[in-house]
Design an enzyme around this catalytic site. Structure first.
Site, PDB file in Angstrom:
ATOM      1  N   HIS A 133       0.840  -1.080  -0.064  1.00 28.90           N
ATOM      2  CA  HIS A 133      -0.071   0.046   0.049  1.00 28.90           C
ATOM      3  C   HIS A 133       0.884   1.020   0.207  1.00 28.90           C
ATOM      4  O   HIS A 133       2.091   1.341   0.022  1.00 28.90           O
ATOM      5  CB  HIS A 133      -1.127   0.092   1.140  1.00 28.90           C
ATOM      6  N   HIS A 145       4.124   1.292   2.234  1.00 31.18           N
ATOM      7  CA  HIS A 145       5.185   0.702   1.755  1.00 31.18           C
ATOM      8  C   HIS A 145       5.954   1.560   0.673  1.00 31.18           C
ATOM      9  O   HIS A 145       7.395   1.367   0.467  1.00 31.18           O
ATOM     10  CB  HIS A 145       5.071  -0.802   1.048  1.00 31.18           C
TER      11      HIS A 145
HETATM   12  P1  AMP Z   1       4.752  -4.998   6.636  1.00 34.14           P
HETATM   13  O1  AMP Z   1       4.765  -5.208   5.307  1.00 34.14           O
HETATM   14  O2  AMP Z   1       3.689  -4.670   7.264  1.00 34.14           O
HETATM   15  O3  AMP Z   1       5.876  -5.899   7.659  1.00 34.14           O
HETATM   16  O4  AMP Z   1       5.519  -3.217   6.911  1.00 34.14           O
HETATM   17  C1  AMP Z   1       6.713  -3.139   6.063  1.00 34.14           C
HETATM   18  C2  AMP Z   1       7.120  -1.790   6.498  1.00 34.14           C
HETATM   19  O5  AMP Z   1       6.366  -0.801   5.837  1.00 34.14           O
HETATM   20  C3  AMP Z   1       7.440  -1.811   8.042  1.00 34.14           C
HETATM   21  O6  AMP Z   1       8.665  -0.635   8.221  1.00 34.14           O
HETATM   22  C4  AMP Z   1       6.124  -0.895   8.487  1.00 34.14           C
HETATM   23  O7  AMP Z   1       6.542   0.117   9.573  1.00 34.14           O
HETATM   24  C5  AMP Z   1       5.959   0.161   6.985  1.00 34.14           C
HETATM   25  N1  AMP Z   1       4.747   0.412   7.240  1.00 34.14           N
HETATM   26  C6  AMP Z   1       3.607  -0.308   7.213  1.00 34.14           C
HETATM   27  N2  AMP Z   1       2.532   0.498   7.143  1.00 34.14           N
HETATM   28  C7  AMP Z   1       2.793   1.627   7.005  1.00 34.14           C
HETATM   29  C8  AMP Z   1       2.213   2.859   7.190  1.00 34.14           C
HETATM   30  N3  AMP Z   1       0.896   3.042   7.161  1.00 34.14           N
HETATM   31  N4  AMP Z   1       2.930   4.025   6.893  1.00 34.14           N
HETATM   32  C9  AMP Z   1       4.367   4.023   6.910  1.00 34.14           C
HETATM   33  N5  AMP Z   1       4.956   3.079   7.047  1.00 34.14           N
HETATM   34  C10 AMP Z   1       4.199   1.742   7.196  1.00 34.14           C
END
Ligand code: AMP
Length: 294
Positions: free
Chosen positions: A43, A46
């Site tokens: 999204h 990322h």
């Molecule tokens: P995930 O795929 O959920 O493990 O997230 C991968 C990276 O994206 C991690 O560093 C999360 O903190 C970051 N991330 C996920 N959602 C958001 C968001 N809404 N805003 C900023 N960074 C995000």
């Protein structure tokens, strides 16, 4: 930007040795490498990390791996959304120059016996209801950094506790990498973007906004002079409790640097929230910073 008909041009590596070989060659050419670790189902959150890395580094490696080690036995590992093809397209559109997409088999040896364990910050907040989660995170992030050999690695502030734990790991184990944190990206109505938001029904999606309303109400009270951490927590809880499908896991003010308990907000404090909306666990947070107040 590439068009739909253009072929994906970035290399995709599945094994750590192949990834390392690519990164070593780039480093030999004095090119800086940024790494963006993710679990995929991209999204805008990322994408903001990929863009930040692409701006600041010569090369950007996006990693996509749904890490079984960081899911509890009753959690959503099996049903976690996956779309590798779509993610790779987006990654290359927004500036990634390579992708590391290991399989569970290339990532974990069947007789593995070494883990990276952070022993302090992981005990509070999400660690209370997810006792094995952060050891799964530190172990996988250590392995991803060892495979990608980046100069910088990008993480979102949405996972605030994770960010602090990774900073601590990098500091304590002397990883030669700079951790860069990026702001929380939200939907137009304020809901923090999350790959898990797709699980929410229409009703739950509406109720999930109570987390942002709670953060707003707390921030407002803080700006009007409230400095008592318990009062701020109560204000946040009351907002969330108005939403019928939401159950609070925690709503806590903690020191923004080391997650220790706070009574008065006389230094930067994180107000961290976790709640279960229907069956979906969501987190969000905001920083209350008296140093930024007039
Ligand atoms: P995930 O795929 O959920 O493990 O997230 C991968 C990276 O994206 C991690 O560093 C999360 O903190 C970051 N991330 C996920 N959602 C958001 C968001 N809404 N805003 C900023 N960074 C995000």
């Amino acid at each position: 930007m590439t068009t739909d008909t253009e072929k994906l041009t970035i290399p995709v590596f599945r094994a750590p040795r192949d990834m390392q070989e690519w990164s070593r060659a780039r480093r030999m050419d004095r090119r800086t490498i940024g790494c963006v670790p993710t679990m995929g189902a991209f999204h805008q959150g990322h994408i903001s990390l990929i863009e930040a890395s692409a701006r600041e580094c010569d090369e950007t490696v996006v990693t996509i791996f749904v890490n079984p080690l960081q899911f509890g036995p009753t959690e959503d590992f099996k049903m976690y959304p996956r779309d590798e093809e779509g993610d790779l397209k987006l990654a290359s559109e927004y500036g990634a120059t390579a992708a590391y997409c290991p399989t569970v088999e290339t990532m974990y040896h069947p007789d593995r016996s070494v883990y990276v364990v952070e022993q302090s910050l992981k005990e509070v907040l999400c660690g209370m209801s997810r006792p094995t989660h952060f050891t799964g995170v530190t172990t996988v992030v250590a392995k991803l950094l060892n495979a990608c050999l980046p100069d910088r690695a990008y993480f979102g502030r949405k996972d605030y506790q994770q960010l602090l734990i990774i900073r601590r790991m990098v500091r304590d184990l002397d990883f030669p990498v700079e951790i860069v944190d990026c702001p929380i990206v939200r939907e137009p109505d304020g809901l923090a973007m999350s790959s898990r938001n797709v699980y929410l029904s229409e009703r739950e999606r509406e109720d999930a906004l109570s987390l942002k309303r709670a953060l707003n109400a707390a921030q407002e009270a803080f700006e009007e002079g409230e400095r008592n951490a318990r009062e701020i927590e109560t204000i946040a809880r009351k907002e969330i409790e108005k939403a019928e499908t939401v159950r609070i896991d925690y709503a806590e003010c903690r020191d923004a640097e080391n997650l220790s308990e706070v009574t008065d907000i006389d230094r930067p404090v994180v107000l961290a929230l976790a709640a279960i909306v229907g069956n979906t666990r969501l987190i969000d947070n905001t920083i209350l910073n008296p140093e930024k107040e007039g």
